[in-house]
Design a protein around this motif. Structure first.
Motif, PDB file in Angstrom:
ATOM      1  N   LEU A 172       0.847  -1.185   0.000  1.00 26.30           N
ATOM      2  CA  LEU A 172       0.000   0.000   0.000  1.00 26.30           C
ATOM      3  C   LEU A 172       0.887   1.241   0.000  1.00 26.30           C
ATOM      4  N   ALA A 173       0.657   2.125  -0.943  1.00 24.05           N
ATOM      5  CA  ALA A 173       1.473   3.345  -1.034  1.00 24.05           C
ATOM      6  C   ALA A 173       1.194   4.253   0.162  1.00 24.05           C
ATOM      7  N   ASP A 174       2.221   5.003   0.585  1.00 21.85           N
ATOM      8  CA  ASP A 174       2.050   5.917   1.731  1.00 21.85           C
ATOM      9  C   ASP A 174       0.945   6.926   1.467  1.00 21.85           C
ATOM     10  N   GLU A 175       0.858   7.407   0.230  1.00 19.31           N
ATOM     11  CA  GLU A 175      -0.173   8.392  -0.116  1.00 19.31           C
ATOM     12  C   GLU A 175      -1.571   7.782   0.045  1.00 19.31           C
ATOM     13  N   THR A 176      -1.727   6.527  -0.372  1.00 18.97           N
ATOM     14  CA  THR A 176      -3.025   5.857  -0.229  1.00 18.97           C
ATOM     15  C   THR A 176      -3.361   5.638   1.242  1.00 18.97           C
ATOM     16  N   ARG A 177      -2.359   5.274   2.011  1.00 22.40           N
ATOM     17  CA  ARG A 177      -2.572   5.071   3.445  1.00 22.40           C
ATOM     18  C   ARG A 177      -3.071   6.373   4.103  1.00 22.40           C
ATOM     19  N   ARG A 178      -2.446   7.477   3.725  1.00 14.42           N
ATOM     20  CA  ARG A 178      -2.854   8.776   4.294  1.00 14.42           C
ATOM     21  C   ARG A 178      -4.267   9.140   3.852  1.00 14.42           C
ATOM     22  N   GLU A 179      -4.611   8.801   2.605  1.00 14.27           N
ATOM     23  CA  GLU A 179      -5.958   9.111   2.100  1.00 14.27           C
ATOM     24  C   GLU A 179      -7.014   8.301   2.852  1.00 14.27           C
ATOM     25  N   LEU A 180      -6.699   7.044   3.129  1.00 13.44           N
ATOM     26  CA  LEU A 180      -7.645   6.207   3.874  1.00 13.44           C
ATOM     27  C   LEU A 180      -7.851   6.743   5.282  1.00 13.44           C
ATOM     28  N   GLU A 181      -6.768   7.222   5.887  1.00 11.99           N
ATOM     29  CA  GLU A 181      -6.877   7.754   7.244  1.00 11.99           C
ATOM     30  C   GLU A 181      -7.668   9.058   7.260  1.00 11.99           C
ATOM     31  N   ALA A 182      -7.449   9.893   6.259  1.00 12.32           N
ATOM     32  CA  ALA A 182      -8.109  11.196   6.223  1.00 12.32           C
ATOM     33  C   ALA A 182      -9.567  11.089   5.799  1.00 12.32           C
ATOM     34  N   SER A 183      -9.845  10.187   4.861  1.00 14.64           N
ATOM     35  CA  SER A 183     -11.204  10.066   4.313  1.00 14.64           C
ATOM     36  C   SER A 183     -11.536   8.586   4.134  1.00 14.64           C
ATOM     37  N   PRO A 184     -11.901   7.898   5.224  1.00 16.79           N
ATOM     38  CA  PRO A 184     -12.199   6.465   5.102  1.00 16.79           C
ATOM     39  C   PRO A 184     -13.398   6.224   4.200  1.00 16.79           C
ATOM     40  N   PRO A 185     -13.459   5.060   3.583  1.00 16.72           N
ATOM     41  CA  PRO A 185     -14.565   4.779   2.646  1.00 16.72           C
ATOM     42  C   PRO A 185     -15.889   4.570   3.377  1.00 16.72           C
ATOM     43  N   ASP A 186     -16.963   4.838   2.656  1.00 18.34           N
ATOM     44  CA  ASP A 186     -18.306   4.516   3.163  1.00 18.34           C
ATOM     45  C   ASP A 186     -18.635   3.050   2.906  1.00 18.34           C
ATOM     46  N   VAL A 187     -18.121   2.521   1.791  1.00 14.64           N
ATOM     47  CA  VAL A 187     -18.350   1.122   1.413  1.00 14.64           C
ATOM     48  C   VAL A 187     -17.022   0.548   0.910  1.00 14.64           C
ATOM     49  N   ALA A 188     -16.750  -0.701   1.274  1.00 13.54           N
ATOM     50  CA  ALA A 188     -15.555  -1.396   0.759  1.00 13.54           C
ATOM     51  C   ALA A 188     -16.008  -2.678   0.070  1.00 13.54           C
ATOM     52  N   LEU A 189     -15.519  -2.880  -1.158  1.00 12.00           N
ATOM     53  CA  LEU A 189     -15.882  -4.063  -1.950  1.00 12.00           C
ATOM     54  C   LEU A 189     -14.732  -5.062  -1.939  1.00 12.00           C
ATOM     55  N   PHE A 190     -15.072  -6.315  -1.668  1.00 13.19           N
ATOM     56  CA  PHE A 190     -14.061  -7.366  -1.693  1.00 13.19           C
ATOM     57  C   PHE A 190     -14.521  -8.476  -2.635  1.00 13.19           C
ATOM     58  N   ALA A 191     -13.613  -8.876  -3.534  1.00 11.41           N
ATOM     59  CA  ALA A 191     -13.968  -9.857  -4.556  1.00 11.41           C
ATOM     60  C   ALA A 191     -13.274 -11.195  -4.360  1.00 11.41           C
ATOM     61  N   SER A 192     -12.552 -11.352  -3.264  1.00 11.74           N
ATOM     62  CA  SER A 192     -11.943 -12.645  -2.955  1.00 11.74           C
ATOM     63  C   SER A 192     -11.479 -12.629  -1.511  1.00 11.74           C
ATOM     64  N   PRO A 193     -11.424 -13.802  -0.884  1.00 12.63           N
ATOM     65  CA  PRO A 193     -10.882 -13.843   0.481  1.00 12.63           C
ATOM     66  C   PRO A 193      -9.454 -13.320   0.546  1.00 12.63           C
ATOM     67  N   ARG A 194      -8.648 -13.620  -0.463  1.00 13.41           N
ATOM     68  CA  ARG A 194      -7.235 -13.194  -0.438  1.00 13.41           C
ATOM     69  C   ARG A 194      -7.115 -11.676  -0.462  1.00 13.41           C
ATOM     70  N   THR A 195      -8.004 -11.024  -1.197  1.00 12.00           N
ATOM     71  CA  THR A 195      -7.956  -9.565  -1.244  1.00 12.00           C
ATOM     72  C   THR A 195      -8.273  -8.965   0.119  1.00 12.00           C
ATOM     73  N   ALA A 196      -9.255  -9.544   0.801  1.00  8.60           N
ATOM     74  CA  ALA A 196      -9.603  -9.049   2.135  1.00  8.60           C
ATOM     75  C   ALA A 196      -8.432  -9.237   3.093  1.00  8.60           C
ATOM     76  N   GLU A 197      -7.802 -10.393   3.030  1.00 10.97           N
ATOM     77  CA  GLU A 197      -6.651 -10.647   3.902  1.00 10.97           C
ATOM     78  C   GLU A 197      -5.515  -9.673   3.593  1.00 10.97           C
ATOM     79  N   ALA A 198      -5.275  -9.434   2.301  1.00  9.53           N
ATOM     80  CA  ALA A 198      -4.202  -8.524   1.907  1.00  9.53           C
ATOM     81  C   ALA A 198      -4.473  -7.110   2.402  1.00  9.53           C
ATOM     82  N   PHE A 199      -5.750  -6.690   2.344  1.00  6.49           N
ATOM     83  CA  PHE A 199      -6.079  -5.333   2.820  1.00  6.49           C
ATOM     84  C   PHE A 199      -5.813  -5.207   4.315  1.00  6.49           C
TER      85      PHE A 199
END
Length: 253
Positions: A172-199
């Motif tokens: 995860l890029a530092d810029e993306t990490r900061r964006e998630l902290e500043a403006s968390p999502p209202d909805v998160a979509l997961f299309a596989s168990p591995r993706t959820a684990e990776a997140f």
């Protein structure tokens, strides 16, 4: 025209190759899409089994695909082996409309498609068409599920499963990490168990904030529950359109 996701921040974690249509449909409904691919699709470490299957493609009665990536990988292998023309003698079965479009995009015909968009439903569709001893080729993701392979073997088919591609985690890029902290999502979509684990490995639960979670299907929904995460909605089919409708249900109830 009403935009049913106007102003809603939606986190999409699918690999880049599979996210384009979904992101477009979400934005068309007015969503602000945060595309954070945590996996990338790459060739198998050992391509020899896939190439060997391509070299003898005419021996198979069926080839069953569960993803567009599997279609593209086998077509590349057939071109390398010089056996593309021989595929016309093989019947092709698919899971999901996107996989069907990938097959048809290569000028081929789909002989069987799973009506429910799952591997289990494809096995049921193939049941009356399979003869004992029929050989079936399954080009699949290295970490892909085994239900279709097991169901076909139970029906008497001789199944050859080869790795067509694999997924690899991305940081995860530092810029993306900061964006998630500043403006968390209202909805998160997961299309596989591995993706959820990776997140969760990259961003932790804090990265989701109070987001409502949407799963592409029952397997991913179960995996999210096992990770201690509540699922707000499950897509009725593993398609971009169904994921958008599930996102709307997650918001509107």
């Amino acid at each position: 025209m009403e935009k049913r996701l106007e102003g809603i921040r939606v986190l999409v974690t699918r690999p880049r190759e599979r996210a384009e249509e979904l992101c477009f449909l979400l934005e068309d409904e007015g969503a602000h899409v945060m595309h954070v691919p945590l996996l990338e699709l790459v060739p198998p470490e050992d391509v020899r089994p896939l190439l060997a299957a391509a070299e003898s493609i005419q021996r198979y009665a069926w080839v069953a695909f569960a993803s567009p990536s599997a279609v593209d990988a086998l077509m590349d292998a057939l071109r390398e082996a010089g056996t593309t023309a021989m595929l016309s003698a093989v019947r092709l079965a698919v899971v999901g409309p996107r996989t069907a479009r990938a097959v048809e995009g290569h000028g081929l015909t789909v002989a069987a498609e799973a009506p429910a968009g799952t591997a289990e439903s494809l096995a049921e569709v193939l049941r009356p068409a399979l003869r004992p001893g029929d050989e079936v080729l399954l080009p699949a993701a290295e970490e892909g599920r085994r239900e279709l392979e097991e169901a076909l073997r139970e029906q008497g088919a001789r199944v050859t499963r080869v790795t067509a591609y694999r997924s690899r985690g991305t940081a995860l890029a530092d810029e993306t990490r900061r964006e998630l902290e500043a403006s968390p999502p209202d909805v998160a979509l997961f299309a596989s168990p591995r993706t959820a684990e990776a997140f969760l490995e990259e961003a932790g639960r804090a990265g989701l904030g109070a987001a409502r979670l949407v799963a592409i299907g029952p397997t991913t929904a179960t995996a999210l529950t096992h990770l201690g995460l509540a699922v707000a909605a499950v897509a009725e089919r593993p398609t971009p359109e169904a994921l958008v409708e599930a996102t709307i249900r997650a918001i509107r109830g």
